[in-house]
Design a protein around this motif. Structure first.
Motif, PDB file in Angstrom:
ATOM      1  N   UNK A   1      -2.541   1.203 -15.419  1.00 16.93           N
ATOM      2  CA  UNK A   1      -2.523   0.038 -16.183  1.00 16.93           C
ATOM      3  C   UNK A   1      -2.551  -1.097 -15.512  1.00 16.93           C
ATOM      4  N   UNK A   2      -2.803  -0.875 -14.173  1.00 15.61           N
ATOM      5  CA  UNK A   2      -2.686  -1.722 -12.997  1.00 15.61           C
ATOM      6  C   UNK A   2      -4.108  -2.108 -12.427  1.00 15.61           C
TER       7      UNK A   2
ATOM      8  N   UNK B   1       3.169 -15.775 -12.163  1.00 14.27           N
ATOM      9  CA  UNK B   1       4.379 -14.957 -11.930  1.00 14.27           C
ATOM     10  C   UNK B   1       4.262 -14.395 -10.424  1.00 14.27           C
ATOM     11  N   UNK B   2       5.356 -14.285  -9.766  1.00  9.68           N
ATOM     12  CA  UNK B   2       5.493 -13.922  -8.469  1.00  9.68           C
ATOM     13  C   UNK B   2       6.316 -12.763  -8.133  1.00  9.68           C
ATOM     14  N   UNK B   3       6.017 -11.938  -7.600  1.00  6.24           N
ATOM     15  CA  UNK B   3       6.823 -10.732  -7.221  1.00  6.24           C
ATOM     16  C   UNK B   3       7.109 -10.863  -5.478  1.00  6.24           C
ATOM     17  N   UNK B   4       8.236 -11.258  -5.227  1.00 10.46           N
ATOM     18  CA  UNK B   4       8.594 -11.571  -3.444  1.00 10.46           C
ATOM     19  C   UNK B   4       9.434 -10.799  -3.096  1.00 10.46           C
TER      20      UNK B   4
ATOM     21  N   UNK C   1       0.873  -1.108   0.136  1.00  9.78           N
ATOM     22  CA  UNK C   1       0.197   0.015   0.093  1.00  9.78           C
ATOM     23  C   UNK C   1       0.972   1.331  -0.160  1.00  9.78           C
ATOM     24  N   UNK C   2       1.950   0.995   0.371  1.00  9.64           N
ATOM     25  CA  UNK C   2       2.978   2.397   0.081  1.00  9.64           C
ATOM     26  C   UNK C   2       3.823   2.388  -0.953  1.00  9.64           C
ATOM     27  N   UNK C   3       3.496   1.362  -1.678  1.00 13.14           N
ATOM     28  CA  UNK C   3       4.305   0.980  -2.891  1.00 13.14           C
ATOM     29  C   UNK C   3       3.361   1.807  -4.100  1.00 13.14           C
ATOM     30  N   UNK C   4       2.106   1.715  -3.869  1.00 18.11           N
ATOM     31  CA  UNK C   4       1.178   2.154  -5.097  1.00 18.11           C
ATOM     32  C   UNK C   4       1.101   3.648  -5.044  1.00 18.11           C
TER      33      UNK C   4
ATOM     34  N   UNK D   1       9.241  -0.506  -8.442  1.00 22.44           N
ATOM     35  CA  UNK D   1      10.031  -0.706  -9.697  1.00 22.44           C
ATOM     36  C   UNK D   1       9.745  -2.023 -10.094  1.00 22.44           C
ATOM     37  N   UNK D   2       9.513  -3.080  -9.577  1.00 27.32           N
ATOM     38  CA  UNK D   2       9.287  -4.522 -10.201  1.00 27.32           C
ATOM     39  C   UNK D   2       7.975  -4.454 -10.914  1.00 27.32           C
ATOM     40  N   UNK D   3       7.055  -3.617 -10.558  1.00 24.80           N
ATOM     41  CA  UNK D   3       5.684  -3.611 -11.038  1.00 24.80           C
ATOM     42  C   UNK D   3       5.919  -2.810 -12.238  1.00 24.80           C
ATOM     43  N   UNK D   4       6.719  -1.753 -12.103  1.00 27.14           N
ATOM     44  CA  UNK D   4       6.846  -0.622 -13.317  1.00 27.14           C
ATOM     45  C   UNK D   4       7.592  -1.520 -14.510  1.00 27.14           C
TER      46      UNK D   4
END
Length: 624
Positions: free
Chosen positions: A435-436, A503-506, A422-425, A535-538
């Motif tokens: 786009x997410x 796919x997993x972002x961990x 929630x701090x990354x969004x 950055x990973x989401x981007x």
């Protein structure tokens, strides 16, 4: 089981008795059943609803062993208390053919946080150890499998070994090293140095064990007499009368109760007067946020979670802080490793968890990695393989006609890291964020999170979930998010994502790096770093990293099936007992044995404990 014996067993504690589950077709049956005792703290039949992933793993293993023809007994400790009696073991229920017992009035409370100020008794409790060993004798257990020792003393493992039984320990967390369980200091930062135990002081809020036991005994005794609903009415009436009497004694009349507005925070939309109009211009574009006018209280603002270094795992494994001992918490960690060194075999589900215990002094020769398998993992996996989209990447930035869907599944507890997400969004650039679509399914109080995220229409909250929903949810998202801030072991949610071909972002912390192979089946980022997660989401949204197909995720992931997991554990039991490995029964024999179950297992009475007779014994008696 005959009708008479079923009634006899069920009447011991009012619980419903049930026959062992019939094994499915082709499930291998053993020709030499074992009598196995499993120890934990949660109610086995509650599965994931009590004890979360640890109890789900223990319960499904127990059920699989019963389907294979073994006799399994379960003992829970530290949760059940009664007035007017000391520690004792009593039957609770039979679940899926597994007689379940409670160690009532345990000197050690569970879960671990309740016992945080009871360290001396947790290090050694000979009285409790003798009681458990006596129960093992009564049920005729040949081998003991400990999935959690919360609610027991650490001296139990050597006591069981002294009785001549092998002991298998499957740690699902760091309880043997850390009374907080997660190696998470004050639940906001990784504990890299417990300073001989001095840093443990004040780590968790002080709980007085005697007071907790007394409260549980009163409440649970009342519930056992009256049932939960009448007991709850009396309890609330009692707690309501106390402040009233206190006010009267102080010559103060109790204030009249006035209900608060049902929606006190409702505020007008700042753009209410616009209707459908969009007054922004290319020179002054909108930020795309929706302002509901919510005001956050001090407790509802973002929490401060300390970030971890990219190489936090390696730093921890190289540390030698376990050598110092300055207080009883330090002595507890030494006792925890000593207890594990008395075990016949320690079988952690992740290699990182195994390495941590070895670094703390556990003999490596006593360890073996045993990966988890679950029935719902296999259902998810088969569902994914049968999908017409198995060879299709779920989302491509070049021709996408919908948002990239990213899902957080877990709880609102700090250790799961929903706060990091929630701090990354807000850190995402607008063209990336729009786009997410972020799906948050977090069990627990999430209203403060909803208020904070109400600015972002790309975020939706769906509350908790169960295993049935989990299987159908695989079509709702493209990427799994695992932003934990503690040394995760073998998180079930990560394995669920991978079995679903996601796919997993961990976080690169704890066990997940044992499975995630960037960029084949996921990405890793330093734990507690919202900017790194953003950055990973981007990278996914902009196409710097392309999502693989579910088939490609499966090919890059090491996954264990449920039948293979049960066979692995059964093989360990036989190895420790010096028995030959069991040969799988042919399908025809499986069907024959399944139909023969109905007449077995009549219970016998042994003191105040009901012990079902051995199936092999009952078959011999019937033939004679």
């Amino acid at each position: 089981m005959s009708a008479q014996s079923s009634h006899q067993h069920g009447s011991t504690n009012g619980a419903h008795a049930c026959n062992p589950p019939a094994p499915p077709p082709a499930w291998p049956r053993t020709a030499e059943p074992l009598r196995i005792a499993i120890l934990g703290w949660a109610r086995l039949s509650a599965q994931a609803w009590e004890g979360s992933g640890y109890n789900l793993s223990a319960s499904e293993l127990a059920r699989g062993l019963v389907m294979s023809g073994h006799e399994v007994f379960y003992l829970a400790s530290g949760m059940t208390y009664r007035l007017f009696r000391g520690p004792h073991i009593a039957p609770r229920e039979t679940w899926n053919g597994i007689p379940c017992y409670d160690l009532r009035n345990s000197p050690n409370l569970s879960p671990s946080a309740s016992n945080f100020n009871n360290i001396g008794t947790e290090i050694a409790c000979p009285r409790q150890a003798r009681l458990v060993v006596k129960w093992l004798d009564q049920v005729g257990a040949q081998i003991v499998h400990i999935h959690s020792l919360e609610g027991y003393g650490l001296d139990l493992i050597p006591a069981i070994r002294a009785s001549g039984r092998p002991v298998v320990v499957t740690p699902h967390n760091y309880w043997y090293l850390c009374p907080q369980v997660d190696l998470l200091h004050q639940e906001v930062r990784v504990c890299m140095d417990y300073q001989g135990g001095s840093r443990c002081v004040g780590c968790l809020p002080a709980l007085q064990p005697a007071q907790a036991k007394r409260k549980r005994a009163h409440v649970q005794t009342l519930e056992s007499w009256l049932g939960p609903y009448p007991a709850d009415v009396l309890r609330k009436a009692f707690y309501g009368v106390r402040p009233l009497l206190r006010s009267l004694l102080r010559a103060r009349l109790h204030r009249r109760w006035v209900s608060e507005p049902p929606n006190p925070e409702h505020a007008a939309d700042p753009e209410l007067a616009l209707g459908f109009d969009l007054p922004e211009t290319p020179a002054r574009p909108s930020d795309g946020l929706i302002r509901h006018g919510y005001h956050l209280t001090p407790s509802e603002h973002a929490r401060t979670l300390e970030p971890s270094a990219p190489d936090q795992n390696e730093q921890f494994l190289k540390a030698d802080h376990h050598l110092a001992v300055v207080n009883e918490y330090g002595r507890r960690r030494v006792a925890g490793i000593g207890a594990l060194n008395h075990a016949s075999l320690v079988t952690p589900p992740s290699d990182f968890l195994r390495k941590v215990h070895v670094a703390m002094g556990l003999a490596e020769s006593r360890t073996r990695l045993v990966r988890l398998g679950q029935p719902h993992f296999d259902q998810i996996n088969r569902c994914t393989r049968r999908s017409p989209f198995y060879d299709t990447p779920p989302w491509r930035p070049d021709d996408a006609d919908r948002p990239l869907r990213l899902a957080f599944l877990g709880t609102t507890r700090n250790n799961k890291g929903v706060e990091v997400l929630l701090q990354a969004i807000p850190l995402l650039e607008r063209h990336v964020r729009q786009r997410c679509h972020f799906i948050v399914r977090a069990l627990g109080w999430d209203w403060p999170f909803r208020k904070r995220m109400s600015l972002y229409p790309e975020v939706s909250f769906a509350g908790g979930y169960d295993l049935l929903q989990l299987i159908s949810m695989t079509g709702e998202y493209d990427v799994g998010l695992l932003p934990h801030i503690w040394f995760e072991n073998s998180p079930l949610v990560m394995l669920e994502h991978l079995h679903a071909g996601k796919f997993v972002i961990a976080s690169r912390l704890g066990g997940p790096p044992d499975w995630i192979r960037p960029p084949l089946n996921g990405l890793l980022f330093p734990a507690g770093r919202p900017d790194a997660l953003a950055a990973c989401i981007t990278q996914l949204v902009t196409g710097q990293v392309r999502l693989p197909s579910p088939r490609q995720v499966h090919a890059a992931s090491v996954l264990q099936s449920y039948p293979a997991h049960v066979r692995d554990v059964e093989g360990i039991y036989r190895e420790l007992l010096g028995k030959a490995p069991a040969d799988p029964a042919p399908p025809a024999e499986v069907q024959h044995q399944a139909s023969a179950l109905d007449g077995d297992g009549a219970p016998t009475i042994n003191g105040d404990i009901v012990v079902p007779a051995s199936r092999s014994d009952s078959r011999r008696a019937a033939s004679s």
